[in-house]
Design an enzyme around this catalytic site. Sequence first.
Site, short mmCIF file in Angstrom:
data_model
loop_
_atom_site.label_atom_id
_atom_site.label_comp_id
_atom_site.label_asym_id
_atom_site.label_seq_id
_atom_site.Cartn_x
_atom_site.Cartn_y
_atom_site.Cartn_z
N ALA A 83 0.96 -1.15 0.06
CA ALA A 83 -0.19 -0.04 -0.24
C ALA A 83 0.86 1.37 0.18
O ALA A 83 1.82 1.29 0.72
CB ALA A 83 -1.10 -0.08 1.06
N VAL A 84 0.41 2.24 -0.68
CA VAL A 84 0.93 3.58 -0.73
C VAL A 84 0.15 4.51 -0.47
O VAL A 84 -1.03 4.65 -0.95
CB VAL A 84 1.76 3.77 -2.18
N GLU A 116 -1.43 -12.13 -5.36
CA GLU A 116 -2.71 -12.07 -5.78
C GLU A 116 -2.94 -10.42 -6.06
O GLU A 116 -2.90 -9.72 -5.19
CB GLU A 116 -3.82 -12.72 -5.01
N ASN A 121 -8.16 -4.25 -11.08
CA ASN A 121 -6.92 -3.45 -10.57
C ASN A 121 -6.15 -3.29 -11.20
O ASN A 121 -4.85 -3.80 -11.32
CB ASN A 121 -6.46 -3.77 -9.35
N TYR A 128 2.99 -4.83 -11.29
CA TYR A 128 3.63 -6.13 -10.96
C TYR A 128 4.09 -6.72 -12.54
O TYR A 128 5.07 -7.12 -12.37
CB TYR A 128 2.63 -7.00 -10.33
#
Length: 166
Positions: A83-84, A116, A121, A128
Amino acid sequence: MNAATGPVTAMPAAMADLPLLARIHAASFTPDQQWDVPALGTVLAMPGVALGVAMAPAGGRQVVAGFIMVRAVLDEAEILTLAVDPAFRRRGLARALLAWMADMAAQQGIARLFLEVGVGNAAAWGLYRDAGFEEVGRRRGYYPDGSDARVMAREVTPPPDRESGG
């Protein structure tokens, strides 16, 4: 160097960081996917779990602006969450966290990384993919809202052989 564009670094985190990390997670995920301080602490206490934070310049100092949590078992590791803080997105923090995690994994003899990511998204999937992950499967109905997850994996590049001077 401008405080908004200065260097981004990633490093190990500590239990004291959990309240801030829970706030970042809450700002990054839907309510049914958010991890609070007790949840983060429970996961962090599990064997093989590592937690890294991304530091970014803000107001003339470095602040925690994102994090990654990874669990290693034998020669494989899984990214549990990344998370950012929304205020720090698009500055390379997620890439710095992935690079930190890959370096750590290589030093620990990890051969393969997994994660995952929700099929909807696109931003995370692109991140990724750009980091060398490939889709290797799907988990149907994986998320609380019933949506599917892409299972992604990548090989870990071993660190240079220090005995041969590499």
